[in-house]
Design an enzyme around this catalytic site. Structure first.
Site, PDB file in Angstrom:
ATOM      1  N   GLY A  85       0.749  -1.446  -0.333  1.00 23.40           N
ATOM      2  CA  GLY A  85      -0.532  -0.175  -0.324  1.00 23.40           C
ATOM      3  C   GLY A  85       0.800   1.398   0.107  1.00 23.40           C
ATOM      4  N   GLU A 123       4.501   4.314   6.321  1.00 24.48           N
ATOM      5  CA  GLU A 123       2.965   2.904   6.026  1.00 24.48           C
ATOM      6  C   GLU A 123       2.112   4.290   5.465  1.00 24.48           C
ATOM      7  OE1 GLU A 123       1.669   0.687   5.471  1.00 24.48           O
ATOM      8  OE2 GLU A 123       1.527  -0.033   8.088  1.00 24.48           O
ATOM      9  N   ASP A 124       1.352   3.206   3.889  1.00 25.36           N
ATOM     10  CA  ASP A 124      -0.206   4.271   3.532  1.00 25.36           C
ATOM     11  C   ASP A 124      -1.151   4.374   4.979  1.00 25.36           C
ATOM     12  OD1 ASP A 124      -0.532   1.372   4.266  1.00 25.36           O
ATOM     13  OD2 ASP A 124      -1.933   0.735   2.588  1.00 25.36           O
ATOM     14  N   ASP A 134      -3.928   1.653  11.279  1.00 28.90           N
ATOM     15  CA  ASP A 134      -4.626   1.366  12.471  1.00 28.90           C
ATOM     16  C   ASP A 134      -4.410   0.879  13.200  1.00 28.90           C
ATOM     17  OD1 ASP A 134      -7.891   0.967  10.933  1.00 28.90           O
ATOM     18  OD2 ASP A 134      -7.324  -0.858  12.137  1.00 28.90           O
ATOM     19  N   PHE A 158     -13.644   3.227   5.482  1.00 30.35           N
ATOM     20  CA  PHE A 158     -12.035   1.794   4.964  1.00 30.35           C
ATOM     21  C   PHE A 158     -11.728   2.924   3.803  1.00 30.35           C
ATOM     22  CE2 PHE A 158     -10.826  -0.715   2.056  1.00 30.35           C
ATOM     23  CZ  PHE A 158      -9.759  -1.610   3.237  1.00 30.35           C
ATOM     24  N   VAL A 159     -11.015   3.369   3.613  1.00 29.73           N
ATOM     25  CA  VAL A 159     -10.330   4.188   2.373  1.00 29.73           C
ATOM     26  C   VAL A 159      -9.661   3.605   1.223  1.00 29.73           C
ATOM     27  CG1 VAL A 159     -10.242   6.507   3.419  1.00 29.73           C
ATOM     28  CG2 VAL A 159      -8.844   5.202   3.401  1.00 29.73           C
ATOM     29  N   ASP A 174      -5.744   0.234  -0.898  1.00 27.41           N
ATOM     30  CA  ASP A 174      -6.768  -1.077  -2.001  1.00 27.41           C
ATOM     31  C   ASP A 174      -7.759  -1.727  -0.919  1.00 27.41           C
ATOM     32  OD1 ASP A 174      -4.797  -3.184   0.620  1.00 27.41           O
ATOM     33  OD2 ASP A 174      -6.022  -4.787  -0.805  1.00 27.41           O
TER      34      ASP A 174
HETATM   35  P1  IMP Z   1      -2.699  -2.334  11.708  1.00 29.59           P
HETATM   36  O1  IMP Z   1      -1.481  -2.774  11.975  1.00 29.59           O
HETATM   37  O2  IMP Z   1      -4.213  -1.993  12.038  1.00 29.59           O
HETATM   38  O3  IMP Z   1      -2.573  -1.072  12.214  1.00 29.59           O
HETATM   39  O4  IMP Z   1      -2.885  -1.915   9.612  1.00 29.59           O
HETATM   40  C1  IMP Z   1      -2.209  -1.187   9.174  1.00 29.59           C
HETATM   41  C2  IMP Z   1      -2.571  -1.803   7.889  1.00 29.59           C
HETATM   42  O5  IMP Z   1      -3.805  -2.642   7.447  1.00 29.59           O
HETATM   43  C3  IMP Z   1      -2.209  -0.675   6.567  1.00 29.59           C
HETATM   44  O6  IMP Z   1      -1.124  -0.414   6.389  1.00 29.59           O
HETATM   45  C4  IMP Z   1      -3.647  -0.545   5.075  1.00 29.59           C
HETATM   46  O7  IMP Z   1      -2.688  -1.954   4.826  1.00 29.59           O
HETATM   47  C5  IMP Z   1      -4.609  -1.757   6.086  1.00 29.59           C
HETATM   48  N1  IMP Z   1      -5.960  -0.317   5.910  1.00 29.59           N
HETATM   49  C6  IMP Z   1      -5.587  -0.061   7.790  1.00 29.59           C
HETATM   50  N2  IMP Z   1      -7.262   0.125   7.506  1.00 29.59           N
HETATM   51  C7  IMP Z   1      -7.150   0.615   5.962  1.00 29.59           C
HETATM   52  C8  IMP Z   1      -8.137   1.583   4.829  1.00 29.59           C
HETATM   53  O8  IMP Z   1      -9.268   2.200   5.481  1.00 29.59           O
HETATM   54  N3  IMP Z   1      -7.885   1.037   3.928  1.00 29.59           N
HETATM   55  C9  IMP Z   1      -7.253   0.470   3.414  1.00 29.59           C
HETATM   56  N4  IMP Z   1      -6.415  -0.079   4.044  1.00 29.59           N
HETATM   57  C10 IMP Z   1      -6.851  -0.469   5.183  1.00 29.59           C
HETATM   58 MG    MG Z   2       0.206  -1.227   4.526  1.00 31.24          MG
END
Ligand code: IMP
Ligand code: MG
Length: 181
Positions: free
Chosen positions: A44, A99-100, A103, A152-153, A159
């Site tokens: 991403g 990172e993109d 979350d 969710f974006v 993606d």
């Molecule tokens: P975390 O480990 O829960 O912080 O997850 C982060 C990862 O979840 C990001 O690098 C994305 O790949 C994916 N992600 C979280 N939210 C979104 C969203 O709104 N759209 C797309 N991918 C997301």
């Molecule tokens: Mg990611």
């Protein structure tokens, strides 16, 4: 058409450019006299990283890794699976994890720990987006492009089921797109 699945544009191309150039300026100032090893988290972050590095005027080297959460639905553990590891040894390097979107923060908490264990000289995080209301890990993110609400974006690299990464803006998907999967 892909754009028919988008409910609204959250961040348009002009705003993206503003955010990314601003991050590049801050990073360039903070790393003056140093070389950055950009650790790009696949997939991403690819478009963001490609744009960001062109706004950074200290030396940058690139490396990639891909991680996934262990198991399914077990998000709280913070244990991640490294599907593809770095080419470079990070020992003594100034690592900037790209990172993109953050979350829960589980992925980044684990990656930050991993880079420190591998004895990077410094480890910082730069994320294009962040959803603060979703955070489970209390991690420091030095550079955040923009905080967004819990929606969710897709687009600008991000993606849904591997699709929509090519959209040049960040958009919110129509709920019926989820419902049909
Ligand atoms: P975390 O480990 O829960 O912080 O997850 C982060 C990862 O979840 C990001 O690098 C994305 O790949 C994916 N992600 C979280 N939210 C979104 C969203 O709104 N759209 C797309 N991918 C997301
Ligand atoms: Mg990611």
């Amino acid at each position: 058409m892909l754009k028919d699945d988008i409910k609204e544009i959250m961040i348009d191309e002009e705003k993206i450019k503003e955010i990314v150039s601003d991050l590049g300026r801050r990073i360039s100032e903070d790393y003056a006299g140093k070389e950055i090893l950009m650790v790009v988290v696949l997939k991403g972050s690819v478009i963001f990283a490609a744009d960001l590095m062109r706004y950074i005027d200290v030396p940058v080297k690139l490396d990639f890794l891909q991680a996934s959460s262990y198991g399914s639905g077990t998000k709280s553990s913070g244990i991640i699976n490294i599907k593809r590891d770095l080419e470079n040894d990070v020992m003594g390097r100034h690592v900037l994890i790209i990172e993109d979107i953050v979350d829960s923060g589980n992925t980044l908490a684990a990656l930050k720990r991993m880079m420190s264990e591998r004895q990077a000289a410094s480890v910082k995080i730069c994320s294009f987006l962040s959803k603060p209301s979703r955070r489970e890990q209390d991690i420091e993110i030095e550079y955040i492009g923009m905080d967004i609400p819990d929606e969710f974006v897709v687009g600008y690299g991000m993606d849904f089921n591997e699709a929509y990464r090519q959209l040049p803006y960040v958009g919110v998907l129509k709920p019926q797109v989820y419902a049909s999967v």
